[in-house]
Design an enzyme around this catalytic site. Sequence first.
Site, PDB file in Angstrom:
ATOM      1  N   PHE A  26      10.407  -2.398  -2.854  1.00 24.24           N
ATOM      2  CA  PHE A  26      10.568  -3.682  -2.165  1.00 24.24           C
ATOM      3  C   PHE A  26      10.248  -3.569  -0.684  1.00 24.24           C
ATOM      4  CE2 PHE A  26      14.689  -1.574  -2.683  1.00 24.24           C
ATOM      5  CZ  PHE A  26      15.065  -1.380  -1.370  1.00 24.24           C
TER       6      PHE A  26
ATOM      7  N   ALA B 159       1.006   0.246  -3.439  1.00 25.15           N
ATOM      8  CA  ALA B 159       0.960  -0.923  -2.560  1.00 25.15           C
ATOM      9  C   ALA B 159       1.981  -0.800  -1.429  1.00 25.15           C
ATOM     10  CB  ALA B 159       1.212  -2.199  -3.363  1.00 25.15           C
ATOM     11  N   LYS B 160       3.205  -0.384  -1.746  1.00 21.48           N
ATOM     12  CA  LYS B 160       4.238  -0.253  -0.713  1.00 21.48           C
ATOM     13  C   LYS B 160       3.858   0.828   0.294  1.00 21.48           C
ATOM     14  CE  LYS B 160       8.228  -0.587   1.395  1.00 21.48           C
ATOM     15  NZ  LYS B 160       9.477  -0.071   0.790  1.00 21.48           N
ATOM     16  N   ALA B 161       3.349   1.961  -0.205  1.00 19.47           N
ATOM     17  CA  ALA B 161       2.974   3.054   0.696  1.00 19.47           C
ATOM     18  C   ALA B 161       1.846   2.648   1.629  1.00 19.47           C
ATOM     19  CB  ALA B 161       2.580   4.287  -0.119  1.00 19.47           C
TER      20      ALA B 161
ATOM     21  N   GLU C 245       7.832   6.668   3.681  1.00 24.00           N
ATOM     22  CA  GLU C 245       6.756   5.897   3.059  1.00 24.00           C
ATOM     23  C   GLU C 245       5.383   6.424   3.473  1.00 24.00           C
ATOM     24  OE1 GLU C 245       7.029   3.655   0.826  1.00 24.00           O
ATOM     25  OE2 GLU C 245       8.988   2.685   0.996  1.00 24.00           O
TER      26      GLU C 245
END
Length: 301
Positions: A121, A170-172, A241
């Site tokens: 998230f 995508a988050k990274a 991340e």
Amino acid sequence: MERIGVIGVGVMGSRMVRRLLANGAEVKIYDLDHNKMEPLVRMGAKLAVSPADVAASSTCIITCVAGAEAVEAVLTGNKGVIDSIQQGSVVVETTTSTPTVTRKVAASLEKKGACIIDAPFCGGVSAADKGKLLFLVGGKEDVLERCRPVLNVLGKDTIHVGDLGSGHVAKAVIMMMTGANLIAAAEIIGLGVKAGLDRNKILDVINVSSGESFITSSYFTNYSLLQTYDSDYTLENVLKEIRVCMQIAHEMGIPALVGTRVEEIYALAHNQGMGSGDVTKIVSFIEHLMGVSSLGRQPAR
């Protein structure tokens, strides 16, 4: 609603539990730190003694733990979810983890007739409190649709970005872009100030030109220059991340020239004791290295 289990009830996981309980969900919880579970039990959550205990009575299991190693431990380790997960149950993996680990545990879960989606998230503490997280989901669409009512309680939007593991990618990528933009803005604006330009003017010009970004128009202006430092993201979490992004690049054999330097700078700040602080404090760190003083939004001339 599903019978929900939550493994990992720290800063973010505990807020997920509170929202689920407030919306009438049946929630069973587990955390290595029993002290974190006690307030949630008083609110109505059921106490589990292990991840396996969570899985035994849950049809939807949310993991929100420390990282990829912890994901493997709670899902496939000793007394892990894999020991007692029910056929047809689903795991929603919200941890900052890697596509490789998610796909690995998915293979084990599949043998038990269970499935998994990765759903990291975007959003911090305040977003979690208000149910305004953004979930980036990788996995089968039908599994996502089954989980969507649960995710809708926790977030404002859920985006299906691709196959299993895609959510982590995508988050990274987003966090690498955020981290790179923040230190680039700090260095460039610091350079201008060092050369004698007015800080306000530099930022104003950037924000009406092709150099404008969310970082310069929001993060830099609201958190760094005003020295509020309350973006809800710690430097430690952003570095985590960034390192996931770098690991993905290395596994694919892709050179990450900028990413390597970004990781080094955040690691340097982390080693200077800034890990638990807000990530926007890295602006003052960069300016200190440059010998730039008087951080803050200055009176217009």
